[in-house]
Design a protein around this motif. Structure first.
Motif, mmCIF file in Angstrom:
data_model
loop_
_atom_site.group_PDB
_atom_site.id
_atom_site.type_symbol
_atom_site.label_atom_id
_atom_site.label_comp_id
_atom_site.label_asym_id
_atom_site.label_seq_id
_atom_site.Cartn_x
_atom_site.Cartn_y
_atom_site.Cartn_z
ATOM 1 N N GLN A 1 20.106 -19.239 28.645
ATOM 2 C CA GLN A 1 19.245 -20.384 27.413
ATOM 3 C C GLN A 1 19.666 -20.290 26.214
ATOM 4 O O GLN A 1 19.163 -20.945 25.350
ATOM 5 C CB GLN A 1 18.294 -19.630 28.265
ATOM 6 N N VAL A 2 19.696 -18.973 25.442
ATOM 7 C CA VAL A 2 20.064 -18.268 24.496
ATOM 8 C C VAL A 2 21.758 -18.619 24.259
ATOM 9 O O VAL A 2 22.424 -18.094 25.302
ATOM 10 C CB VAL A 2 19.393 -17.738 23.861
ATOM 11 N N ARG A 3 22.135 -18.834 22.866
ATOM 12 C CA ARG A 3 23.889 -18.805 22.654
ATOM 13 C C ARG A 3 24.178 -17.948 21.785
ATOM 14 O O ARG A 3 23.097 -18.654 20.608
ATOM 15 C CB ARG A 3 24.029 -20.389 22.705
ATOM 16 N N THR A 93 42.266 -3.599 14.565
ATOM 17 C CA THR A 93 42.912 -4.853 15.253
ATOM 18 C C THR A 93 42.190 -5.021 16.688
ATOM 19 O O THR A 93 42.366 -3.847 17.460
ATOM 20 C CB THR A 93 44.091 -5.199 15.412
ATOM 21 N N ASP A 94 40.765 -5.681 16.347
ATOM 22 C CA ASP A 94 39.921 -6.107 18.060
ATOM 23 C C ASP A 94 39.692 -7.526 18.286
ATOM 24 O O ASP A 94 39.196 -8.314 16.862
ATOM 25 C CB ASP A 94 38.944 -5.646 18.156
ATOM 26 N N VAL A 95 39.017 -7.731 19.155
ATOM 27 C CA VAL A 95 37.992 -8.800 18.722
ATOM 28 C C VAL A 95 36.696 -7.838 18.986
ATOM 29 O O VAL A 95 36.099 -7.120 19.829
ATOM 30 C CB VAL A 95 38.019 -9.340 19.951
ATOM 31 N N TYR A 96 35.343 -8.580 18.000
ATOM 32 C CA TYR A 96 34.639 -7.951 17.604
ATOM 33 C C TYR A 96 33.545 -9.360 18.749
ATOM 34 O O TYR A 96 33.599 -10.394 18.811
ATOM 35 C CB TYR A 96 34.836 -8.564 16.105
ATOM 36 N N TYR A 97 32.639 -8.729 19.470
ATOM 37 C CA TYR A 97 31.459 -9.517 19.729
ATOM 38 C C TYR A 97 30.034 -9.127 19.249
ATOM 39 O O TYR A 97 30.016 -8.108 18.866
ATOM 40 C CB TYR A 97 31.482 -8.510 21.378
ATOM 41 N N THR A 110 13.544 -8.337 27.678
ATOM 42 C CA THR A 110 14.483 -8.860 27.253
ATOM 43 C C THR A 110 15.940 -9.335 27.879
ATOM 44 O O THR A 110 15.729 -7.891 28.986
ATOM 45 C CB THR A 110 14.950 -8.139 25.755
ATOM 46 N N ARG A 111 17.216 -9.444 27.619
ATOM 47 C CA ARG A 111 17.625 -9.491 28.164
ATOM 48 C C ARG A 111 19.316 -9.390 26.785
ATOM 49 O O ARG A 111 19.100 -10.153 25.763
ATOM 50 C CB ARG A 111 17.957 -10.623 29.111
ATOM 51 N N ASP A 112 19.996 -9.415 27.822
ATOM 52 C CA ASP A 112 21.065 -9.610 27.021
ATOM 53 C C ASP A 112 22.497 -9.621 26.839
ATOM 54 O O ASP A 112 22.688 -11.271 28.382
ATOM 55 C CB ASP A 112 22.113 -8.015 27.488
ATOM 56 N N TYR A 113 22.439 -10.549 25.791
ATOM 57 C CA TYR A 113 23.339 -12.018 25.382
ATOM 58 C C TYR A 113 24.475 -11.273 24.624
ATOM 59 O O TYR A 113 24.654 -10.360 23.695
ATOM 60 C CB TYR A 113 22.655 -12.748 24.303
ATOM 61 N N TRP A 114 25.776 -12.116 25.138
ATOM 62 C CA TRP A 114 26.732 -11.379 24.006
ATOM 63 C C TRP A 114 27.583 -12.654 23.616
ATOM 64 O O TRP A 114 27.404 -14.202 24.385
ATOM 65 C CB TRP A 114 28.009 -11.269 24.995
#
Length: 124
Positions: A1-3, A93-97, A110-114
């Motif tokens: 639902q949320v991006r 050096t990483d992938v940042y989320y 609440t719900r966790d979104y990534w």
């Protein structure tokens, strides 16, 4: 639902700066509210680690390794969180989320979104 959509990753030399941005959005007609937002990073084969977080009241926390070099901020009106990264190191050096705790009524919790992640590559 949320991006959550991140941007701003890239390739740079050690000692340089980069700013990451993350914007939260939802389909038309869906209302949501964001509490905390945060940035995590993950290298291949390693656990995802918290880099910085910011609460609804703009209280910030940082990993010890980035204190004094990284700054997290948010624009609540735009549902956006930024991460200004200075004096970057090769080992960062990483992938940042991007991460956010979001409430979508009528669900009370609440719900966790990534986000999908954005690559940051720091060369020596």
């Amino acid at each position: 639902q949320v991006r959550l959509v991140e941007s701003g990753g890239g390739f740079l030399q050690a000692g340089g700066s980069l700013r990451l941005s993350c914007a939260a959005s939802a389909a038309s007609g869906i209302e949501f509210s964001i509490s905390a937002m945060a940035w995590y990073r993950q290298a291949p084969g390693k656990q995802r680690e918290l880099v910085a977080s910011i609460s609804r009241g703009d209280t910030t926390t940082y990993a010890d390794s980035v204190k004094g070099r990284f700054t997290i901020s948010r624009d609540s009106a735009k549902n956006t969180v930024l991460l200004q990264m200075n004096q970057l190191k090769r080992e960062e050096t990483d992938v940042y989320y991007c991460h956010s705790k979001v409430r979508v009524p009528p669900i009370p919790r609440t719900r966790d979104y990534w986000g999908q992640g954005t690559q940051v590559t720091v060369s020596s």
